[in-house]
Structure formats: structure tokens, C-alpha cells
Design a protein around this motif. Structure first.
Motif, PDB file in Angstrom:
ATOM      1  N   VAL A  81     -37.777 -64.447  96.597  1.00 15.68           N
ATOM      2  CA  VAL A  81     -39.058 -64.162  96.395  1.00 15.68           C
ATOM      3  C   VAL A  81     -39.772 -65.012  95.647  1.00 15.68           C
ATOM      4  N   LEU A  82     -39.218 -65.440  94.442  1.00 16.71           N
ATOM      5  CA  LEU A  82     -39.785 -66.516  93.494  1.00 16.71           C
ATOM      6  C   LEU A  82     -39.990 -67.856  94.326  1.00 16.71           C
ATOM      7  N   ALA A  83     -38.817 -68.306  94.861  1.00 18.32           N
ATOM      8  CA  ALA A  83     -38.910 -69.553  95.599  1.00 18.32           C
ATOM      9  C   ALA A  83     -40.346 -69.596  96.690  1.00 18.32           C
ATOM     10  N   GLU A  84     -40.450 -68.657  97.244  1.00 16.33           N
ATOM     11  CA  GLU A  84     -41.432 -68.606  98.253  1.00 16.33           C
ATOM     12  C   GLU A  84     -42.762 -68.601  97.412  1.00 16.33           C
ATOM     13  N   ALA A  85     -42.937 -67.739  96.360  1.00 15.54           N
ATOM     14  CA  ALA A  85     -43.963 -67.961  95.501  1.00 15.54           C
ATOM     15  C   ALA A  85     -44.521 -69.453  94.857  1.00 15.54           C
ATOM     16  N   VAL A  86     -43.385 -69.855  94.597  1.00 10.46           N
ATOM     17  CA  VAL A  86     -43.367 -71.325  94.105  1.00 10.46           C
ATOM     18  C   VAL A  86     -43.969 -72.429  95.361  1.00 10.46           C
ATOM     19  N   GLU A  87     -43.460 -72.109  96.318  1.00 13.63           N
ATOM     20  CA  GLU A  87     -44.074 -72.863  97.336  1.00 13.63           C
ATOM     21  C   GLU A  87     -45.351 -72.621  97.693  1.00 13.63           C
ATOM     22  N   ARG A  88     -45.632 -71.402  97.941  1.00 15.07           N
ATOM     23  CA  ARG A  88     -46.971 -70.993  98.375  1.00 15.07           C
ATOM     24  C   ARG A  88     -48.006 -71.672  96.897  1.00 15.07           C
ATOM     25  N   LEU A  89     -47.814 -71.248  95.887  1.00 15.91           N
ATOM     26  CA  LEU A  89     -48.742 -71.800  94.766  1.00 15.91           C
ATOM     27  C   LEU A  89     -48.757 -73.510  95.070  1.00 15.91           C
ATOM     28  N   ALA A  90     -47.800 -74.158  95.432  1.00 15.45           N
ATOM     29  CA  ALA A  90     -47.911 -75.708  95.719  1.00 15.45           C
ATOM     30  C   ALA A  90     -48.748 -76.014  96.777  1.00 15.45           C
ATOM     31  N   TRP A 104     -51.435 -73.844  98.158  1.00 15.17           N
ATOM     32  CA  TRP A 104     -52.699 -73.567  97.687  1.00 15.17           C
ATOM     33  C   TRP A 104     -53.375 -74.682  96.785  1.00 15.17           C
ATOM     34  N   ARG A 105     -52.454 -75.176  95.599  1.00 10.12           N
ATOM     35  CA  ARG A 105     -53.172 -76.265  94.840  1.00 10.12           C
ATOM     36  C   ARG A 105     -53.404 -77.668  95.844  1.00 10.12           C
ATOM     37  N   ALA A 106     -52.507 -77.796  96.616  1.00 11.15           N
ATOM     38  CA  ALA A 106     -52.797 -79.102  97.255  1.00 11.15           C
ATOM     39  C   ALA A 106     -53.998 -79.018  98.113  1.00 11.15           C
ATOM     40  N   ALA A 107     -54.214 -77.641  98.826  1.00 15.23           N
ATOM     41  CA  ALA A 107     -55.578 -77.272  99.593  1.00 15.23           C
ATOM     42  C   ALA A 107     -56.531 -77.491  98.685  1.00 15.23           C
ATOM     43  N   VAL A 108     -56.641 -77.054  97.645  1.00 21.56           N
ATOM     44  CA  VAL A 108     -58.030 -76.955  97.046  1.00 21.56           C
ATOM     45  C   VAL A 108     -58.068 -78.266  96.158  1.00 21.56           C
ATOM     46  N   SER A 109     -57.270 -79.370  96.146  1.00 20.51           N
ATOM     47  CA  SER A 109     -57.464 -80.380  95.545  1.00 20.51           C
ATOM     48  C   SER A 109     -58.354 -81.626  96.303  1.00 20.51           C
ATOM     49  N   ARG A 110     -58.417 -81.031  97.472  1.00 18.78           N
ATOM     50  CA  ARG A 110     -59.189 -82.056  98.590  1.00 18.78           C
ATOM     51  C   ARG A 110     -60.665 -81.905  98.022  1.00 18.78           C
ATOM     52  N   PRO A 111     -61.431 -82.935  98.253  1.00 19.39           N
ATOM     53  CA  PRO A 111     -62.937 -82.986  98.152  1.00 19.39           C
ATOM     54  C   PRO A 111     -63.603 -81.999  99.107  1.00 19.39           C
ATOM     55  N   ASP A 112     -63.195 -81.772 100.186  1.00 18.23           N
ATOM     56  CA  ASP A 112     -63.971 -80.627 101.125  1.00 18.23           C
ATOM     57  C   ASP A 112     -62.896 -80.000 102.236  1.00 18.23           C
ATOM     58  N   GLY A 113     -63.431 -78.919 103.066  1.00 19.89           N
ATOM     59  CA  GLY A 113     -62.422 -78.373 103.609  1.00 19.89           C
ATOM     60  C   GLY A 113     -63.021 -77.503 104.646  1.00 19.89           C
ATOM     61  N   VAL A 168     -59.677 -66.984  94.629  1.00 17.19           N
ATOM     62  CA  VAL A 168     -58.252 -66.515  94.156  1.00 17.19           C
ATOM     63  C   VAL A 168     -58.172 -66.267  92.763  1.00 17.19           C
ATOM     64  N   ASP A 169     -59.041 -67.038  92.004  1.00 19.22           N
ATOM     65  CA  ASP A 169     -59.033 -66.793  90.397  1.00 19.22           C
ATOM     66  C   ASP A 169     -59.723 -65.225  90.056  1.00 19.22           C
ATOM     67  N   ALA A 170     -60.875 -65.120  90.753  1.00 19.85           N
ATOM     68  CA  ALA A 170     -61.473 -64.060  90.288  1.00 19.85           C
ATOM     69  C   ALA A 170     -60.888 -62.769  90.877  1.00 19.85           C
ATOM     70  N   LEU A 171     -60.401 -62.818  92.071  1.00 18.92           N
ATOM     71  CA  LEU A 171     -60.078 -61.556  92.729  1.00 18.92           C
ATOM     72  C   LEU A 171     -58.376 -61.261  92.718  1.00 18.92           C
ATOM     73  N   LEU A 172     -57.685 -62.425  92.607  1.00 18.91           N
ATOM     74  CA  LEU A 172     -56.288 -62.202  92.439  1.00 18.91           C
ATOM     75  C   LEU A 172     -55.610 -62.782  91.238  1.00 18.91           C
ATOM     76  N   GLY A 173     -56.405 -63.283  90.342  1.00 15.97           N
ATOM     77  CA  GLY A 173     -56.061 -63.681  88.842  1.00 15.97           C
ATOM     78  C   GLY A 173     -55.066 -64.929  88.712  1.00 15.97           C
ATOM     79  N   VAL A 174     -55.049 -65.625  89.820  1.00 11.68           N
ATOM     80  CA  VAL A 174     -54.360 -66.997  90.020  1.00 11.68           C
ATOM     81  C   VAL A 174     -55.015 -68.054  89.766  1.00 11.68           C
ATOM     82  N   ALA A 175     -55.039 -68.755  88.827  1.00  7.46           N
ATOM     83  CA  ALA A 175     -55.605 -70.420  88.463  1.00  7.46           C
ATOM     84  C   ALA A 175     -55.038 -71.305  89.280  1.00  7.46           C
ATOM     85  N   LEU A 176     -55.912 -71.969  90.253  1.00 10.05           N
ATOM     86  CA  LEU A 176     -55.483 -72.884  90.930  1.00 10.05           C
ATOM     87  C   LEU A 176     -55.546 -74.283  90.300  1.00 10.05           C
TER      88      LEU A 176
END
Length: 409
Positions: free
Chosen positions: A329-338, A340-349, A401-409
Motif C-alpha cells: 500500500v505504501l509502495a504504491e503511494a510512493v510511486e503514485r506521488l512520483a 504526479w509530481r513528474a506530471a505537474v513539473s512540465r510547463p504545459d499539459g 490536488v492540494d486544495a481538495l486532497l491535501g497533497v502538496a505536489l
């Protein structure tokens, strides 16, 4: 008693939906339509050990309730208690050779640190049982004087027969109540009680235990349920929007609290809705301090686990479900976080307007966090596969993700 610092909640375009949620008392979905200020009471910890995943899952669920309400442009008046005097606390302190007050202060401080790390929004009022005793004593006296309570060898018990609505929160029969009372801090076999499940309102002073001035009640300390009643009535009065906690609080705690308040005021209901989170297990058994099968938030943090990953692990299960904590459960969450952070780090999408709508709808539908996570997963997958040209999309996803899920990317 003070709470923990609040993380900033980003503003989102548009407006969220009213929350449809499972109400324990009716057994069905209700749509919560609070006034301009939504009122939430969540039962807090007994601070004799650190915050485990069961605690974190419960408080995460009610953090989502707050975030949905804030997204509807309401204010939230949130109250949480701390049971900083009770038998388990005294027993743990005695077993460890510790001072009970020092133990309570130390574990409450650690709880605050864990809540801050997980970015759970703090209550407006964070109130201890000990500081509430001057307000509890008059309520017990009123119940006794009204014939809703009785004395037994110096202790004062609430008579469940005094509330015509007793049983409506849990819907349990008498035998189920008796069994749960014995399991969860009651004393159904004590001779002299009018009803086996009648709960204690005031415990007369015992040798070697702390006690307080109970005025006409004599020295002693309060029972478990009356503390939450005193705190909620002080800050809300009757008919507040949601009383919440883990499903192990349905009976006796929330059932008894409702009856105490209803007998005191002659009004019904104590809370408009009762919302309960499921239990988290480890190695096939519910996490509990008494069993010692615990995974602590603070221990994971010390091991270097990102609190955002811990939060994603919690969000990957529906709040009402009973589930098991595992390394996977934790390993899947760590991978998901990575991802998501990679996805929002790009300049557009890809455009994220539909994503915001999906996350809002999922959370409004009985806090369906797994569906909200799946929506973000789809956007991240599209970003990884083809990208997009919307320069504002990564920022909108991050704020959503921050406002509704409380997760800072």
C-alpha cells in the motif's frame, strides 16, 4: 489547549458541490446543506501512545469533509477534543512508571506534529477533557437533578431510559449493546445499575488516582461521553451538522453522547448526521493500542517516508471501508506521488478543467477519494503519453490536488 498550524488551501475556479454522505443513524445517504458556517465535531485521541494509521485514516476522512465544504465557499467551524484523562492513559502511565500528565502532553504534542506533517486542517477549537471539567460538572448535576442520572456507591450514572431516542444512532439491540459496552470501557455487569449499559457520568475519586472538585458530586473525574457533550454544546449547541469519528465510536460513545445531550436539552437531534470511518488492520487484526499491532505516522516520518505518500496511501481506500495496511500500500503511494509530481513539473499539459470537475464530483459522492485519485492518474498518464499545450494545466492540477486532497505536489 492549542491545535496545530494550518496549511494554506489554494483557491480553485468555480464552486464545489454539496456533499452527499452516508449517515450512520439513518443508514443511507444524506445531502449536507449547512448554512454559511458548517459545523463539524470529531472525537479526538486519548493521548497515551503515538498516532497510528487508524487515527490518521479517520482524521484524513474528516479533513476531506472540510475541504469539500471550503470548496463550496463555506466557512468551517471544526471542534476536536482530547481525552486527556481516562483509564487507558492512567494505566499506561503506571505501567511505564510515567507521570500521566507528562505522558498526555508528550503524546498530544506528537499528534500535532503528525497532523501538521500530513497537512490536515486544524480545528478552530482543540479542547481537552481536563480543561472542560468546570463545564462538565454542572451538566452532570442537571442530569441528576432532572432524574436522568442516579448515584451508585458515590459514582453517577446516566439512565438511558431517560432519552426516548436512545438507540437511534447505532440501531443496535440490547444484547449487542451490552457486549460492546463490556468491550469498550463500560461495566454492564456492575450490580445496582438500572440498565447494564447505563454509562458513568462522574467517577468518584479512587485512591491513588487524580480527581477534581465535583461540587455537589464530590471529588472525582468525568466519564468518557459527557466530555464531548460539554464541549460540543459549548461551541455549537444542538443540531450541528456532523459528528464524526471511527466506526468503533458508534456505540457506546456517539450513542451515549447523543442521549446525554438530548436528555439535557429536551431537543433532538444532537447532530444532524453521524459519519464514521472504517478501521485499519495490520496482519489481519484491527490496529489498536491494546494489541500493539500499530504502524505509527511518526515512525514512518523518521524513516524518511514523505508524508504526502502516507496521505496518498490513506486516500487510496474509501473512508468507510475496513482495510489492511501493508508495505505494498505504501509502495504504491510512493510511486503514485512520483508520477504526479513528474506530471505537474512540465510547463504545459492536457487541459485539466474536466479533471477538476471529476475530483469535485468524486468527493461530493460520499468522499470517494479512490475515484478522485483515479481521475488524477488518468491526467498524469495522458501527460506522460502525449502531453498537451495548456500552459495552465499543471498548475491547476497541482492546486486541485492540494486544495481538495491535501497533497502538496
Amino acid at each position: 489547549m492549542h491545535a496545530w498550524p494550518a496549511s494554506e488551501v489554494p483557491a480553485l475556479p468555480g464552486k464545489g458541490r454539496d456533499l452527499r454522505i452516508h449517515d450512520t443513524a439513518t443508514g443511507g445517504r444524506v445531502t449536507l446543506v449547512p448554512g454559511p458556517v458548517a459545523r463539524l465535531y470529531v472525537c479526538g485521541i486519548t493521548p497515551y501512545d503515538a498516532t497510528h494509521m487508524g487515527h490518521a485514516a479517520t482524521y484524513n476522512a474528516f479533513d476531506l469533509v472540510q475541504r469539500v465544504w471550503l470548496d463550496t465557499k463555506r466557512q468551517v467551524h471544526y471542534v476536536q477534543n482530547v481525552t486527556d484523562i481516562d483509564d487507558p492513559l492512567l494505566e499506561r502511565a503506571a505501567a511505564n512508571g510515567d507521570d500521566w500528565e507528562a505522558l498526555a502532553e508528550r503524546e498530544t504534542a506528537l499528534f500535532r506534529e503528525d497532523m501538521t506533517a500530513l497537512r490536515l486542517l486544524p480545528p478552530r477549537h482543540y479542547v481537552g477533557a481536563v480543561e472542560s471539567i468546570p463545564k462538565i460538572v454542572p451538566l452532570v448535576e442537571r442530569l441528576r437533578d432532572a432524574g436522568a442520572a442516579y448515584e451508585l456507591d458515590g459514582d453517577v450514572y446516566f439512565s438511558v431510559a431517560s432519552d426516548a431516542h436512545f438507540g437511534e444512532v447505532s440501531g443496535l439491540d440490547a444484547e449487542a449493546m451490552r457486549l460492546l459496552s463490556a468491550e469498550r470501557g463500560g461495566d454492564p455487569d456492575r450490580p445496582g445499575k438500572k440498565n447494564p449499559v447505563d454509562p458513568m457520568l462522574w467517577m468518584a475519586a479512587r485512591p491513588g488516582e487524580p480527581s477534581w472538585d465535583g461540587a455537589s458530586l464530590g471529588p472525582g473525574r468525568p466519564g468518557w461521553h459527557i466530555e464531548c457533550v460539554a464541549i460540543a454544546l459549548e461551541h455549537f449547541g444542538m443540531g450541528f451538522d456532523v459528528q464524526g469519528g471511527g466506526s468503533d465510536l458508534i456505540f457506546p460513545h456517539h450513542e451515549m453522547g447523543a442521549s446525554h445531550a438530548q436528555a439535557l436539552t429536551g431537543e433532538h437531534p444532537f447532530a444532524k448526521s453521524y459519519v464514521h470511518a472504517g478501521m485499519v488492520a495490520l496482519h489481519g487484526e484491527k490496529m489498536s493500542k491494546s494489541k500493539g499491532n500499530l504502524v505509527f505516522v511518526s515512525a514512518l516520518r523518521r524513516e524518511g517516508v514523505d508524508p504526502a505518500a502516507i496521505r496518498l496511501a490513506l486516500l487510496s481506500h474509501h473512508y468507510r471501508a475496513d482495510w489492511e495496511w501493508t508495505d505494498d500500500v505504501l509502495a504504491e503511494a510512493v510511486e503514485r506521488l512520483a508520477r504526479w509530481r513528474a506530471a505537474v513539473s512540465r510547463p504545459d499539459g492536457p487541459s485539466a478543467d474536466a479533471l477538476l470537475d471529476e475530483v469535485r464530483e468524486a468527493l461530493a459522492d460520499d468522499l470517494d477519494a479512490p475515484a478522485a485519485l483515479a481521475a488524477v492518474d488518468r491526467w498524469a498518464a495522458a501527460q506522460a503519453a502525449d502531453g498537451g499545450t495548456d500552459e495552465g494545466a499543471p498548475g491547476l492540477v497541482s492546486r486541485t490536488v492540494d486544495a481538495l486532497l491535501g497533497v502538496a505536489l
